[in-house]
Scaffold this active site. Structure first.
Site, PDB file in Angstrom:
ATOM      1  NE  ARG A   2     -15.935  13.911   8.352  1.00 15.48           N
ATOM      2  CZ  ARG A   2     -14.938  13.722   7.656  1.00 15.48           C
ATOM      3  NH1 ARG A   2     -14.281  12.711   7.433  1.00 15.48           N
ATOM      4  NH2 ARG A   2     -14.274  14.799   7.097  1.00 15.48           N
ATOM      5  CB  SER A  43      -8.340  10.074   8.169  1.00 15.13           C
ATOM      6  OG  SER A  43      -8.483  10.901   7.127  1.00 15.13           O
ATOM      7  N   GLY A  88       0.896  -1.136   0.107  1.00 15.43           N
ATOM      8  CA  GLY A  88       0.102   0.000   0.088  1.00 15.43           C
ATOM      9  C   GLY A  88       0.621   1.267  -0.017  1.00 15.43           C
TER      10      GLY A  88
END
Lengths: 669, 281
Positions: free
Chosen positions: A297, A418, A10
């Protein structure tokens, strides 16, 4: 002894940060990715990256409050030591990215500018236009290219991770497939690090990129790695619907003053600009006066859903949507701070959002859950830097970082946290791996037969797939069905009867997926077989999500089950209200005792998960009710504080309740 | 088009230039795709993959193509849509059918070797970024405080250049950028082949994207300390002197990056740099 080698799978923010840091520590890295790393999904992050900064600090902010906002926003479902460490590193990470050349927006005096994001009252978010993720990723990509030129990093782009190589339960490398030539081979490694992102494609369409199938994580999970908190899937409040993807409209639109509203008259067909203020319902501002449009959120998402579905106030009659309005903000400011997302809206919708309010609706966005990952706590409550336990899964030598681990965000992630967690985990995992590889015998000294037999198993599986008879199931159509079931039952509102049906349906789809026929049986750039493999691997994770959601009979963060909601207190005389608030707190305490636990899924041979529950380390900030905008919340908060004070007086240990905890963590900052 | 409902066709035709592998013959294949609201070329290719049948009813393998973010920030899905180099994700079907109701034509980029169908090999682009040292050569990743101060104006100039997603549109449109496609010789090892490939890439034109990145890093407060190295790379073989000033690059850039401004600035910097070097001899 051979030189240690680490395989990173990744090449998003986490994988690239780990790669460059390991290279700096003089460890050779193989970096593997489904796509050229510069095209990783991190580019889609828009709004910014959080950290305490000089300005917020002078307004009373500190790392302890960033920690508090993060765990309160996440409904306390995250182990606090890694979060504390991340928040402590925040300012240094932004400085580093600044040095690496990220063109952060500037104040007139030339300092980095910040904006406000959801779930906090401080302007903590540094940003580079509205493509902050792209800009951060490019800075790391450039550093890794520099190490590649120096020979420390070897890239394997367009390679698919098929699974870890295990020897007596210890990870000794991985098997992967070249997506061009379809060659399958093993990569010996002293440690394997997965930074493979989220699993949005399980939901069909989401805000995630096409590589976000979750297949790498699923393959690790099927090989024995545990999967934590699968049911916690963030549904972002504001996205633009499309046939292929739901495109994110960043929270920064609200951070810069964007307002969410619907006409008070259902499906009002008038030009939105001509609708007078008193005929508009700014429902987030009315329902949450303190945070307004910047509630966390999960709450914004539920309210938009509620206004459309329960109040019937969707802007359009034939599909659900609300207005996200920026038209009151000067164009030049919008271009400077939000240009990136406004051009996305303009290109895909053909309407200029500087002139006309955008039409948006929630969309699946982020996996708070992921591979279970360990950490080693230090005496101050943070992490022991250099401990090989940091971010290792339950499979020794197999690590998980970035969105694909289950740490940091608990039951709900705060916006702009994040990017921080991805870069932080990449940086923090490196010194731990350095310790690990310096103390063990190298992987390259393992017998060749170990790798050969692992690769052979995957080659056989591949050949079997190619040889499947025609006339079977169509993988693309099964994927659509899976996405429909998951989106209907495991997103904003969850009900046990629906989850039970969905679970059975997904088990059935998993069985059908094993009977897929391929429309391409060749051995050159066969995207059909690669997709079919990733589809098969979506089911174990989908079942972990559904079972986790089904068993968790409570509301926590993004996991909302109305049948188990602790409602507000909106009636009665003072003494009655007081009694109700006491009862509310009793129920909250019972629920905390029962459910403040991480769901841990273990893969069974039939593809279904076995669930256990893990206690959460809340040693820094004790859990308290999450009361954003709840009716009667003030009274509940008062009762809760009285109880906390009583407990604190009775105990000689560290203080309890919000304020005491803040003091305790602020001490170091 | 067959019939219309609400001004939209029920379905539409897509013509794809296919190629099974590098060096293989190319062939056109027709597909018929049912119309849906809000479609783009990506969703068209997704439907084609799911159908697994060409317009004349033959079983065919799905068309291979490259994509990822689907919102024009990753640079993956560049192809020729109705002859124009662009990102497939922002190629909206309604708009394409407005311009040409009879069909949508998809071809791979012509300046890069085809891997299969619409997938091309763009490693040469990333090699160019290595060649020009497109990075800030920091001392290391330990904490050393913030980077240099930057005015709003400087940030405003750097940011657009930094939005380059290496999609390759500028190279596809450039008359001076010609395709480099090598095949492995008999007996050549993988490593030897890669070395020969890198050398060939380095001697061919670097392209507008890399020139623009040089200007980005040469204006960075730290990056400018090594500006000379990057200009050296830009004035080596395959460098900025190859640019013929056709200005196609800036016209096709999906991110509207001021590439010709970068090229002009780089040209001036190269001149100054070579004069300075001459005096320093």
């Amino acid at each position: 002894m051979a030189k240690p080698r680490v395989l990173i799978v990744g090449g998003g923010l986490a994988g690239l940060a780990a790669t460059m840091k390991l290279a700096e520590l003089d460890i050779d890295v193989d970096l593997m990715s489904l796509t050229p790393v510069k095209r990783s999904h991190s580019v889609c992050a828009q709004g910014g990256i959080n950290s305490v900064n000089d300005q917020t600090r002078q307004l009373g902010d500190n790392e302890g409050l960033h920690l508090d906002d993060t765990v309160y926003g996440g409904d306390f479902l995250q182990h606090q030591p890694p979060v504390k460490e991340m928040c402590d590193w925040g300012p240094r990470i932004i400085d580093l990215m600044d040095r690496l050349g990220v063109p952060f927006n500037r104040t007139p005096e030339g300092f980095r500018d910040q904006r406000r994001f959801g779930g906090t009252l401080f302007k903590r978010t540094a940003f580079a236009g509205a493509t902050t993720g792209q800009q951060l990723l490019y800075a790391l990509d450039e550093q890794v290219r520099r190490w590649e030129a120096a020979g420390k990093v070897k890239k394997y782009e367009f390679w698919d991770f098929l699974g870890p190589v295990l020897e007596d339960g210890v990870c000794r490398g991985a098997v992967a497939q070249d997506l061009v030539s379809m060659e399958i081979r093993a990569f010996p490694a002293d440690a394997v690090v997965l930074g493979t992102g989220g699993c949005g494609l399980i939901y069909g369409r989401s805000t995630m990129s096409m590589v976000c199938t979750g297949s790498a994580v699923s393959r690790a999970y099927q090989a024995g790695a545990k999967y934590g908190n699968g049911e916690f899937i963030q549904v972002h409040p504001t996205a633009v619907p499309g046939a292929d993807k739901l495109r994110l409209m960043s929270e920064s639109a609200r951070g810069e003053g964007g307002r969410v509203w619907v006409p008070r008259k259902p499906h009002d067909a008038r030009d939105p600009r001509s609708i007078p203020q008193n005929e508009r319902y700014y429902f987030l501002e009315e329902r949450y006066p303190k945070y307004g449009n910047l509630v966390p959120r999960d709450i914004a998402t539920r309210e938009i859903f509620d206004v459309c579905v329960n109040d019937g106030l969707s802007v359009d009659a034939d599909r659900q949507c609300v207005y996200l309005d920026l038209t009151h903000i000067p164009r030049a400011e919008l271009d400077r701070k939000l240009g990136g997302i406004l051009s996305i809206y303009e290109k895909f919708q053909g309407v200029d959002p500087r002139d006309v309010p955008m039409k948006i609706f929630p969309a699946v966005h982020y996996s708070m859950g992921g591979l279970w990952a360990d950490y080693e706590r230090n005496a101050q409550g943070g992490l022991v830097i250099g401990s090989p336990k940091n971010h290792v899964t339950n499979v020794p030598n197999l690590y998980a970082i970035g969105e694909c681990d289950y740490q940091y965000h608990g039951a709900n992630r705060l916006g702009a946290n994040s990017l921080l967690s991805c870069i932080f985990t990449g940086l923090v995992v490196a010194p731990g791996i350095e310790t690990l590889v310096k103390n063990q015998k190298g992987a390259v000294e393992r017998p060749a037969s170990l790798y050969e037999s692992a690769a052979k198993r995957h080659r056989e599986d591949h050949e079997n797939l190619l040889r499947r008879p025609g006339g079977g199931e169509n993988p693309y159509l099964i994927h659509q069905e899976l996405g429909d079931v998951m989106t209907k039952t495991a997103t904003v509102v969850r009900r046990n009867d629906q989850l039970r049906d969905a679970y059975d349906k997904v088990v059935e789809l998993m069985d059908r997926a094993s009977r897929c026929s391929l429309s391409d049986t060749g051995n050159w750039t066969n995207q059909n077989v690669v997709f079919t493999k990733s589809l098969r691997d979506m089911f174990p994770i989908a079942l972990a999500i559904l079972k986790g959601a089904l068993q968790r009979d409570e509301c926590r963060g993004a996991h909302y089950k109305p049948d188990f909601a602790l409602g507000g207190i909106d009636e009665g005389e003072p003494s009655e209200r007081r009694r109700l608030a006491e009862a509310w707190c009793d129920r909250f305490e019972e629920n905390t005792a029962k459910w403040l636990r991480s769901t841990i899924a273990t893969h069974q041979s039939d593809g279904q998960p076995e669930l256990t529950y893990e206690a959460v380390d809340t040693s820094i900030i004790p859990p308290r009710p999450r009361l954003y905008g709840l009716v009667g919340g003030e009274l509940i908060e008062q009762v809760w504080k009285e109880r906390a004070a009583k407990r604190a007086a009775g105990a000689s240990g560290p203080g309890n309740g919000q304020h005491a905890a803040k003091t305790a963590t602020a001490a170091k900052a | 088009m067959t019939s219309h409902t609400n001004g939209h066709p029920q379905d539409f035709e897509v013509r794809v230039l296919r190629q099974d592998a590098p060096g293989a013959k190319t062939y056109w294949e027709r597909h018929r795709v049912p119309y849906e609201r809000d479609m783009n070329v990506i969703s068209v290719l997704q439907r084609i993959a799911a159908q697994a049948k060409s317009a004349d009813g033959r079983q065919v393998a799905p068309v291979a193509w490259d994509c990822n973010c689907l919102e024009e920030v990753c640079g993956a899905c560049t192809m020729l849509v109705n002859g124009r180099t662009r990102q497939a994700c922002t190629a909206l079907v309604d708009k394409l059918l407005e311009d040409n109701p009879s069909e949508i034509e998809l071809r791979p980029m012509s300046k890069f070797p085809v891997v299969r169908d619409l997938m091309v090999d763009r490693r040469r682009m990333f090699r160019a970024l290595q060649k020009v040292k497109a990075w800030v050569p920091v001392d290391g990743y330990f904490d050393k405080g913030p980077g240099g101060r930057m005015s709003q104006e400087e940030q405003g100039q750097a940011y657009p250049l930094s939005e380059c997603m290496s999609c390759g549109c500028c190279l596809e449109a450039c008359p001076q950028y010609t395709k480099v496609e090598l095949t492995r010789r008999d007996g050549e090892t993988d490593e030897d082949f890669r070395r020969r490939e890198t050398a060939t890439f380095d001697s061919a034109f670097v392209g507008a994207h890399a020139i623009s990145q040089v200007m980005l890093f040469n204006s960075n407060p730290t990056g400018k300390m090594n500006a000379g190295e990057r200009i050296d790379a830009l004035t080596a073989e395959g460098g900025i002197q190859v640019c013929g000033n056709a200005q196609n690059c800036v016209a096709v850039c999906p991110k509207s990056i001021p590439l010709t401004t970068s090229i002009a600035r780089a040209g001036r910097a190269a001149t100054v740099h070579s004069i300075k070097k001459w005096f320093d001899r």
